[in-house]
Design a protein around this motif. Structure first.
Motif, PDB file in Angstrom:
ATOM      1  N   LYS A 130       3.553  -2.070   3.009  1.00  0.00           N
ATOM      2  CA  LYS A 130       1.477  -1.772   2.388  1.00  0.00           C
ATOM      3  C   LYS A 130       0.855  -2.128   3.757  1.00  0.00           C
ATOM      4  O   LYS A 130       0.159  -0.842   4.004  1.00  0.00           O
ATOM      5  CB  LYS A 130       1.571  -3.402   1.023  1.00  0.00           C
ATOM      6  CG  LYS A 130       1.386  -2.951   0.144  1.00  0.00           C
ATOM      7  CD  LYS A 130       1.669  -3.852  -0.352  1.00  0.00           C
ATOM      8  CE  LYS A 130       1.485  -3.668  -2.008  1.00  0.00           C
ATOM      9  NZ  LYS A 130       0.981  -4.810  -2.938  1.00  0.00           N
ATOM     10  N   GLU A 131       0.896  -2.153   5.411  1.00  0.00           N
ATOM     11  CA  GLU A 131       0.535  -2.969   6.141  1.00  0.00           C
ATOM     12  C   GLU A 131       0.779  -1.662   6.955  1.00  0.00           C
ATOM     13  O   GLU A 131      -0.125  -0.787   7.312  1.00  0.00           O
ATOM     14  CB  GLU A 131       0.640  -3.680   7.270  1.00  0.00           C
ATOM     15  CG  GLU A 131       0.505  -5.052   6.543  1.00  0.00           C
ATOM     16  CD  GLU A 131       1.422  -6.696   7.249  1.00  0.00           C
ATOM     17  OE1 GLU A 131       1.858  -5.691   8.365  1.00  0.00           O
ATOM     18  OE2 GLU A 131       0.794  -7.250   7.097  1.00  0.00           O
ATOM     19  N   ALA A 132       1.862  -0.471   6.846  1.00  0.00           N
ATOM     20  CA  ALA A 132       1.566   0.207   7.558  1.00  0.00           C
ATOM     21  C   ALA A 132       1.559   1.613   6.656  1.00  0.00           C
ATOM     22  O   ALA A 132       0.488   2.517   7.802  1.00  0.00           O
ATOM     23  CB  ALA A 132       3.362   0.726   7.300  1.00  0.00           C
ATOM     24  N   GLU A 133       1.253   1.828   5.791  1.00  0.00           N
ATOM     25  CA  GLU A 133       0.822   2.598   5.197  1.00  0.00           C
ATOM     26  C   GLU A 133      -1.359   2.464   5.076  1.00  0.00           C
ATOM     27  O   GLU A 133      -1.765   3.557   5.773  1.00  0.00           O
ATOM     28  CB  GLU A 133      -0.131   2.672   3.056  1.00  0.00           C
ATOM     29  CG  GLU A 133       1.449   2.793   3.027  1.00  0.00           C
ATOM     30  CD  GLU A 133       2.370   2.157   1.716  1.00  0.00           C
ATOM     31  OE1 GLU A 133       1.856   1.981   0.456  1.00  0.00           O
ATOM     32  OE2 GLU A 133       3.392   3.228   0.874  1.00  0.00           O
ATOM     33  N   GLN A 134      -1.658   1.231   5.260  1.00  0.00           N
ATOM     34  CA  GLN A 134      -2.822   1.053   5.718  1.00  0.00           C
ATOM     35  C   GLN A 134      -3.234   1.690   7.572  1.00  0.00           C
ATOM     36  O   GLN A 134      -4.150   2.574   8.149  1.00  0.00           O
ATOM     37  CB  GLN A 134      -3.416  -0.045   6.154  1.00  0.00           C
ATOM     38  CG  GLN A 134      -5.090  -0.999   6.198  1.00  0.00           C
ATOM     39  CD  GLN A 134      -5.457  -0.360   5.505  1.00  0.00           C
ATOM     40  OE1 GLN A 134      -5.766  -0.187   3.917  1.00  0.00           O
ATOM     41  NE2 GLN A 134      -6.634   0.827   6.053  1.00  0.00           N
ATOM     42  N   ARG A 135      -2.315   1.052   8.624  1.00  0.00           N
ATOM     43  CA  ARG A 135      -1.841   1.603   9.566  1.00  0.00           C
ATOM     44  C   ARG A 135      -2.291   3.076   9.874  1.00  0.00           C
ATOM     45  O   ARG A 135      -2.866   3.658  10.241  1.00  0.00           O
ATOM     46  CB  ARG A 135      -0.969   0.783  10.644  1.00  0.00           C
ATOM     47  CG  ARG A 135      -1.204  -0.138  10.990  1.00  0.00           C
ATOM     48  CD  ARG A 135      -0.204  -0.944  11.866  1.00  0.00           C
ATOM     49  NE  ARG A 135       1.036   0.400  12.027  1.00  0.00           N
ATOM     50  CZ  ARG A 135       1.491  -1.419  10.861  1.00  0.00           C
ATOM     51  NH1 ARG A 135       1.245  -2.358  11.070  1.00  0.00           N
ATOM     52  NH2 ARG A 135       3.431  -1.325  10.134  1.00  0.00           N
ATOM     53  N   GLN A 136      -0.999   3.770   8.515  1.00  0.00           N
ATOM     54  CA  GLN A 136      -1.232   5.430   8.168  1.00  0.00           C
ATOM     55  C   GLN A 136      -2.688   6.040   8.704  1.00  0.00           C
ATOM     56  O   GLN A 136      -3.720   7.196   8.874  1.00  0.00           O
ATOM     57  CB  GLN A 136      -0.609   6.283   7.521  1.00  0.00           C
ATOM     58  CG  GLN A 136       1.062   6.239   7.906  1.00  0.00           C
ATOM     59  CD  GLN A 136       1.801   6.421   6.051  1.00  0.00           C
ATOM     60  OE1 GLN A 136       0.899   6.635   4.941  1.00  0.00           O
ATOM     61  NE2 GLN A 136       2.384   7.572   6.382  1.00  0.00           N
ATOM     62  N   GLN A 137      -3.445   5.286   7.464  1.00  0.00           N
ATOM     63  CA  GLN A 137      -5.215   5.683   7.069  1.00  0.00           C
ATOM     64  C   GLN A 137      -5.737   5.665   8.625  1.00  0.00           C
ATOM     65  O   GLN A 137      -6.840   5.632   8.724  1.00  0.00           O
ATOM     66  CB  GLN A 137      -5.705   4.785   6.278  1.00  0.00           C
ATOM     67  CG  GLN A 137      -4.759   4.885   4.896  1.00  0.00           C
ATOM     68  CD  GLN A 137      -5.262   4.037   3.409  1.00  0.00           C
ATOM     69  OE1 GLN A 137      -6.299   3.836   3.136  1.00  0.00           O
ATOM     70  NE2 GLN A 137      -4.128   3.854   2.463  1.00  0.00           N
TER      71      GLN A 137
END
Length: 432
Positions: free
Chosen positions: A143-150
């Protein structure tokens, strides 16, 4: 229409549009030979699409094929990041200076609420780059990585120049790399390959991941890590989704990138060669099974012969007479199974090697086939493709085809038998 069929249709539509544009300026080929070749291409694409969407009608359940393909597919995971973990990035020295420029660009914006998040993402990526080999995320990490993506994408969208975007793209690539690697590992650990479409999406993603890894390992300068690398990883993540959605525009872009990075290979052969590899693996196991059964049959025949020779010289004991009856029954059953297995092997061999022929029609030009002295096969592509599509659509078995139909498919398949084995060997060697 299945997922890969729709992707193939998007690419072929784009190719036809390009072909029409070329023709309109006088550069197209409008000869009868060209028309035959276009028909062959269309038939090959349709056959490959159907053979993937309806693969279970040809080669059994995906679970059975997956059991045989999984061992060498699994070998890829630890090797994917091995090089990155053990070798320093050639471009690492340029990162600090480039990041400084990128941060300054964000600071120059009137409103830069994303700045703090970007700094955190860059710190994370810098640390992650030191131990890629062990980087598999927990659900919380994902989830944190997906937020970093954004966050990183938002920052790059706000920057005005490619140099500025490049300054933080490395962080996005590393983040996405570990994220996609984690998703692949989950599939392998949970053994959740559902169907052939899913299997092909997994294999395509592994190959895209490896392409991005090659860039990270070989780039001498930071600017060699391009938007294409980010795109490959984003598409990889999309392909692993439960319900993948690849737009026509993304399919066309992916096709163009693959052509540049994989020796002119287009997206459809890039994906579907993995199906042939899986089938070739199964075929090899089937052939090994036949050889084992043939050995058992030979042993039974030898034992029967020994007792029959003895019987000509002297009377057999009651135990030997009973043994001879059992051996003859076993030999009869084994002979029947051997015949059935040989028939299944011939059918499988024809399907696999015919599919190799279709891929080559998609990969190569008419001129290449002519140079190889195999241009004569073009006329049979449509017919062989139609027969195999009929088998896929209607569940027709090999023994339901006429003798002429079987011969046509077999003759066509035999032309590409060695190429199919060679492709499989090269794919396995490239991975492992």
């Amino acid at each position: 229409m299945g997922f890969w069929s729709s992707v193939g249709s998007a690419i072929s539509s784009a190719a036809r549009s390009v072909g029409s544009a070329v023709s309109s300026v006088g550069r197209g080929i409008s000869s009868a030979a060209s028309a035959v070749w276009d028909t062959a291409k269309s038939a090959a694409r349709k056959a490959v699409d159907w053979m993937a969407d309806e693969a279970e009608n040809f080669v059994g359940k995906v679970k059975d094929v997956w059991k045989m393909a999984k061992p060498w597919v699994e070998k890829i995971a630890p090797y994917i990041s091995k090089g990155i973990a053990l070798l320093p990035f050639p471009w690492a020295g340029a990162v600090a200076k480039a990041v400084e420029k990128g941060i300054q660009a964000l600071l120059a914006l009137e409103n830069s609420p994303i700045l703090k998040k970007v700094e955190q993402a860059i710190i994370w990526a810098s640390n992650a780059a030191k131990h890629f080999r062990d980087m598999y995320m927990t659900p919380k990490d994902v989830k944190e990585a997906e937020q970093r993506q954004q966050d990183l994408q938002e920052a790059m969208d706000a920057m005005k120049t490619e140099e500025q975007r490049q300054s933080i793209r490395f962080a996005a690539v590393i983040n996405d790399y570990v994220l996609v690697q984690t998703h692949i590992q989950e599939i392998l650990e949970k053994d959740t390959v559902k169907d052939f479409s899913h299997y092909l999406r997994l294999r395509a993603t592994q190959k895209l991941l490896r392409a991005a890894e090659k860039t990270l390992n070989t780039a001498r300068n930071l600017d060699e890590i391009t938007a294409d690398d980010s795109f490959l990883l984003r598409i990889g993540a999309d392909l692993l989704a439960e319900n993948p959605n690849l737009s026509d525009a993304d399919a066309e872009k992916l096709d163009r990138i693959i052509k540049r990075r994989f020796s002119g290979k287009s997206l459809v052969p890039f994906v579907f060669e993995e199906l042939i590899c899986a089938w070739e693996t199964k075929l090899q196991n089937m052939e090994a099974k036949w050889k084992q059964m043939n050995k058992e049959s030979a042993t039974l025949k030898r034992q029967i012969k020994e007792l029959e020779v003895k019987m000509q010289i002297e009377s057999l004991t009651s135990d030997e007479e009973a043994q001879l009856v059992d051996l003859k029954n076993d030999a009869k059953n084994t002979s029947h199974q051997l015949t059935q297995q040989a028939e299944e092997n011939r059918a499988m061999q024809s399907y696999v090697h015919a599919a190799e022929g279709f891929l080559q029609v998609l990969e190569k030009t008419a001129e290449q086939f002519e140079e190889e002295g195999r241009d004569y096969i073009v006329d049979d592509v449509a017919t062989v493709g139609r027969l195999l599509v009929e088998c896929a659509q209607h569940g027709k078995q090999w023994n339901e085809l006429t003798g002429d139909e079987q011969s046509l498919i077999t003759d066509y398949a035999n032309i590409f038998a060695e190429d199919s084995k060679k492709r499989t060997q090269e794919l396995v060697e490239a991975e492992v």
